[in-house]
Design a protein around this motif. Structure first.
Motif, PDB file in Angstrom:
ATOM      1  N   TRP A  19       0.831  -1.198   0.000  1.00  0.00           N
ATOM      2  CA  TRP A  19       0.000   0.000   0.000  1.00  0.00           C
ATOM      3  C   TRP A  19       0.871   1.254   0.000  1.00  0.00           C
ATOM      4  O   TRP A  19       2.038   1.217   0.390  1.00  0.00           O
ATOM      5  CB  TRP A  19      -0.899   0.018   1.225  1.00  0.00           C
ATOM      6  N   PRO A  20       0.302   2.405  -0.385  1.00  0.00           N
ATOM      7  CA  PRO A  20       1.037   3.681  -0.317  1.00  0.00           C
ATOM      8  C   PRO A  20       1.398   4.030   1.130  1.00  0.00           C
ATOM      9  O   PRO A  20       0.924   3.371   2.071  1.00  0.00           O
ATOM     10  CB  PRO A  20       0.061   4.697  -0.895  1.00  0.00           C
ATOM     11  N   ALA A  21       2.181   5.052   1.314  1.00  0.00           N
ATOM     12  CA  ALA A  21       2.661   5.450   2.645  1.00  0.00           C
ATOM     13  C   ALA A  21       1.523   5.750   3.619  1.00  0.00           C
ATOM     14  O   ALA A  21       1.652   5.506   4.817  1.00  0.00           O
ATOM     15  CB  ALA A  21       3.581   6.654   2.537  1.00  0.00           C
ATOM     16  N   THR A  22       0.430   6.291   3.122  1.00  0.00           N
ATOM     17  CA  THR A  22      -0.742   6.547   3.961  1.00  0.00           C
ATOM     18  C   THR A  22      -1.981   6.008   3.261  1.00  0.00           C
ATOM     19  O   THR A  22      -2.026   5.924   2.040  1.00  0.00           O
ATOM     20  CB  THR A  22      -0.937   8.057   4.243  1.00  0.00           C
ATOM     21  N   VAL A  23      -2.965   5.639   4.074  1.00  0.00           N
ATOM     22  CA  VAL A  23      -4.224   5.116   3.535  1.00  0.00           C
ATOM     23  C   VAL A  23      -5.398   5.744   4.282  1.00  0.00           C
ATOM     24  O   VAL A  23      -5.249   6.185   5.425  1.00  0.00           O
ATOM     25  CB  VAL A  23      -4.307   3.572   3.631  1.00  0.00           C
ATOM     26  N   PRO A  24      -6.563   5.777   3.657  1.00  0.00           N
ATOM     27  CA  PRO A  24      -7.747   6.310   4.335  1.00  0.00           C
ATOM     28  C   PRO A  24      -8.156   5.426   5.519  1.00  0.00           C
ATOM     29  O   PRO A  24      -7.871   4.220   5.543  1.00  0.00           O
ATOM     30  CB  PRO A  24      -8.836   6.281   3.261  1.00  0.00           C
ATOM     31  N   VAL A  25      -8.830   6.017   6.470  1.00  0.00           N
ATOM     32  CA  VAL A  25      -9.269   5.293   7.663  1.00  0.00           C
ATOM     33  C   VAL A  25     -10.116   4.059   7.321  1.00  0.00           C
ATOM     34  O   VAL A  25      -9.881   2.991   7.891  1.00  0.00           O
ATOM     35  CB  VAL A  25     -10.007   6.239   8.638  1.00  0.00           C
ATOM     36  N   PRO A  26     -11.077   4.137   6.388  1.00  0.00           N
ATOM     37  CA  PRO A  26     -11.860   2.932   6.089  1.00  0.00           C
ATOM     38  C   PRO A  26     -10.999   1.761   5.581  1.00  0.00           C
ATOM     39  O   PRO A  26     -11.255   0.603   5.918  1.00  0.00           O
ATOM     40  CB  PRO A  26     -12.842   3.400   5.009  1.00  0.00           C
ATOM     41  N   ARG A  51      -0.621   5.033  13.909  1.00  0.00           N
ATOM     42  CA  ARG A  51      -0.343   6.463  13.788  1.00  0.00           C
ATOM     43  C   ARG A  51      -1.190   7.057  12.679  1.00  0.00           C
ATOM     44  O   ARG A  51      -1.368   6.452  11.623  1.00  0.00           O
ATOM     45  CB  ARG A  51       1.130   6.703  13.501  1.00  0.00           C
ATOM     46  N   THR A  52      -1.709   8.241  12.933  1.00  0.00           N
ATOM     47  CA  THR A  52      -2.531   8.937  11.944  1.00  0.00           C
ATOM     48  C   THR A  52      -2.014  10.351  11.737  1.00  0.00           C
ATOM     49  O   THR A  52      -1.298  10.890  12.590  1.00  0.00           O
ATOM     50  CB  THR A  52      -4.003   9.000  12.385  1.00  0.00           C
ATOM     51  N   GLY A  56      -6.787  18.421   7.484  1.00  0.00           N
ATOM     52  CA  GLY A  56      -8.024  19.189   7.557  1.00  0.00           C
ATOM     53  C   GLY A  56      -8.991  18.498   8.492  1.00  0.00           C
ATOM     54  O   GLY A  56      -8.673  18.220   9.637  1.00  0.00           O
ATOM     55  N   ARG A  57     -10.157  18.142   7.965  1.00  0.00           N
ATOM     56  CA  ARG A  57     -11.181  17.494   8.778  1.00  0.00           C
ATOM     57  C   ARG A  57     -11.096  15.976   8.739  1.00  0.00           C
ATOM     58  O   ARG A  57     -11.888  15.290   9.365  1.00  0.00           O
ATOM     59  CB  ARG A  57     -12.554  17.937   8.307  1.00  0.00           C
ATOM     60  N   ARG A  58     -10.163  15.442   7.978  1.00  0.00           N
ATOM     61  CA  ARG A  58     -10.061  13.989   7.895  1.00  0.00           C
ATOM     62  C   ARG A  58      -8.695  13.528   8.388  1.00  0.00           C
ATOM     63  O   ARG A  58      -7.823  14.336   8.657  1.00  0.00           O
ATOM     64  CB  ARG A  58     -10.315  13.489   6.472  1.00  0.00           C
ATOM     65  N   HIS A  59      -8.543  12.236   8.529  1.00  0.00           N
ATOM     66  CA  HIS A  59      -7.279  11.636   8.958  1.00  0.00           C
ATOM     67  C   HIS A  59      -6.872  10.572   7.949  1.00  0.00           C
ATOM     68  O   HIS A  59      -7.719   9.987   7.289  1.00  0.00           O
ATOM     69  CB  HIS A  59      -7.429  10.959  10.324  1.00  0.00           C
ATOM     70  N   VAL A  60      -5.576  10.338   7.871  1.00  0.00           N
ATOM     71  CA  VAL A  60      -5.057   9.202   7.119  1.00  0.00           C
ATOM     72  C   VAL A  60      -4.189   8.392   8.068  1.00  0.00           C
ATOM     73  O   VAL A  60      -3.663   8.908   9.055  1.00  0.00           O
ATOM     74  CB  VAL A  60      -4.247   9.620   5.868  1.00  0.00           C
ATOM     75  N   VAL A  61      -4.069   7.109   7.775  1.00  0.00           N
ATOM     76  CA  VAL A  61      -3.300   6.206   8.619  1.00  0.00           C
ATOM     77  C   VAL A  61      -1.952   5.943   7.961  1.00  0.00           C
ATOM     78  O   VAL A  61      -1.877   5.714   6.752  1.00  0.00           O
ATOM     79  CB  VAL A  61      -4.059   4.875   8.821  1.00  0.00           C
ATOM     80  N   GLN A  64       3.011   2.115   7.564  1.00  0.00           N
ATOM     81  CA  GLN A  64       4.053   1.412   8.301  1.00  0.00           C
ATOM     82  C   GLN A  64       3.622   1.107   9.725  1.00  0.00           C
ATOM     83  O   GLN A  64       3.937   0.045  10.265  1.00  0.00           O
ATOM     84  CB  GLN A  64       5.366   2.200   8.301  1.00  0.00           C
ATOM     85  N   SER A  65       2.865   1.999  10.345  1.00  0.00           N
ATOM     86  CA  SER A  65       2.395   1.728  11.706  1.00  0.00           C
ATOM     87  C   SER A  65       1.379   0.589  11.698  1.00  0.00           C
ATOM     88  O   SER A  65       1.322  -0.209  12.642  1.00  0.00           O
ATOM     89  CB  SER A  65       1.804   2.982  12.347  1.00  0.00           C
ATOM     90  N   LEU A  66       0.617   0.495  10.638  1.00  0.00           N
ATOM     91  CA  LEU A  66      -0.341  -0.602  10.479  1.00  0.00           C
ATOM     92  C   LEU A  66       0.409  -1.931  10.309  1.00  0.00           C
ATOM     93  O   LEU A  66       0.084  -2.932  10.944  1.00  0.00           O
ATOM     94  CB  LEU A  66      -1.219  -0.314   9.268  1.00  0.00           C
ATOM     95  N   VAL A  67       1.440  -1.919   9.483  1.00  0.00           N
ATOM     96  CA  VAL A  67       2.254  -3.125   9.262  1.00  0.00           C
ATOM     97  C   VAL A  67       2.913  -3.557  10.578  1.00  0.00           C
ATOM     98  O   VAL A  67       2.866  -4.736  10.948  1.00  0.00           O
ATOM     99  CB  VAL A  67       3.325  -2.894   8.177  1.00  0.00           C
ATOM    100  N   THR A  68       3.491  -2.633  11.299  1.00  0.00           N
ATOM    101  CA  THR A  68       4.153  -2.931  12.567  1.00  0.00           C
ATOM    102  C   THR A  68       3.175  -3.552  13.568  1.00  0.00           C
ATOM    103  O   THR A  68       3.490  -4.543  14.225  1.00  0.00           O
ATOM    104  CB  THR A  68       4.783  -1.655  13.162  1.00  0.00           C
ATOM    105  N   LEU A  69       1.979  -2.979  13.668  1.00  0.00           N
ATOM    106  CA  LEU A  69       0.976  -3.515  14.572  1.00  0.00           C
ATOM    107  C   LEU A  69       0.573  -4.932  14.182  1.00  0.00           C
ATOM    108  O   LEU A  69       0.503  -5.830  15.020  1.00  0.00           O
ATOM    109  CB  LEU A  69      -0.258  -2.603  14.565  1.00  0.00           C
ATOM    110  N   LEU A  70       0.339  -5.162  12.902  1.00  0.00           N
ATOM    111  CA  LEU A  70      -0.108  -6.478  12.450  1.00  0.00           C
ATOM    112  C   LEU A  70       1.006  -7.516  12.546  1.00  0.00           C
ATOM    113  O   LEU A  70       0.731  -8.702  12.782  1.00  0.00           O
ATOM    114  CB  LEU A  70      -0.654  -6.386  11.031  1.00  0.00           C
ATOM    115  N   GLU A  71       2.245  -7.102  12.387  1.00  0.00           N
ATOM    116  CA  GLU A  71       3.371  -8.042  12.544  1.00  0.00           C
ATOM    117  C   GLU A  71       3.503  -8.517  13.981  1.00  0.00           C
ATOM    118  O   GLU A  71       3.901  -9.647  14.241  1.00  0.00           O
ATOM    119  CB  GLU A  71       4.686  -7.384  12.116  1.00  0.00           C
ATOM    120  N   SER A  72       3.165  -7.645  14.922  1.00  0.00           N
ATOM    121  CA  SER A  72       3.311  -7.990  16.334  1.00  0.00           C
ATOM    122  C   SER A  72       2.126  -8.800  16.862  1.00  0.00           C
ATOM    123  O   SER A  72       2.194  -9.320  17.971  1.00  0.00           O
ATOM    124  CB  SER A  72       3.488  -6.726  17.173  1.00  0.00           C
ATOM    125  N   ALA A  73       1.070  -8.885  16.090  1.00  0.00           N
ATOM    126  CA  ALA A  73      -0.135  -9.604  16.541  1.00  0.00           C
ATOM    127  C   ALA A  73       0.039 -11.105  16.450  1.00  0.00           C
ATOM    128  O   ALA A  73       0.792 -11.660  15.757  1.00  0.00           O
ATOM    129  CB  ALA A  73      -1.325  -9.179  15.702  1.00  0.00           C
TER     130      ALA A  73
END
Length: 73
Positions: A19-26, A51-52, A56-61, A64-73
């Protein structure tokens, strides 16, 4: 009988790494196997497990923080 809705399956860790460096919350919520509303609530409370970045009014995830979390699960 009501029609069934098509549910998207969670992506694999190998797919998430592409995936790209950031992704939408959904998209991140799908990877975390939680609802997007739950992840938005965690972000709002400052308790998101990833990490997000506010844009503006939205957030992106940060992917790499998602990958790190899932690797540790």
């Amino acid at each position: 009988m009501p029609p069934r809705t098509r549910q998207r399956s969670a992506p694999t860790l190998a797919e998430i790494r592409k995936w790209p460096a950031t992704v939408p919350v959904p998209q991140a919520a799908l990877a975390l196997r939680c609802s997007k509303s739950h992840l938005y609530e965690l972000i709002k409370r400052g308790e998101a497990p990833v990490r997000t970045i506010p844009l503006g009014r939205r957030h992106v995830v940060i992917t790499q923080s998602l990958v790190t979390l899932l690797e540790s699960a």
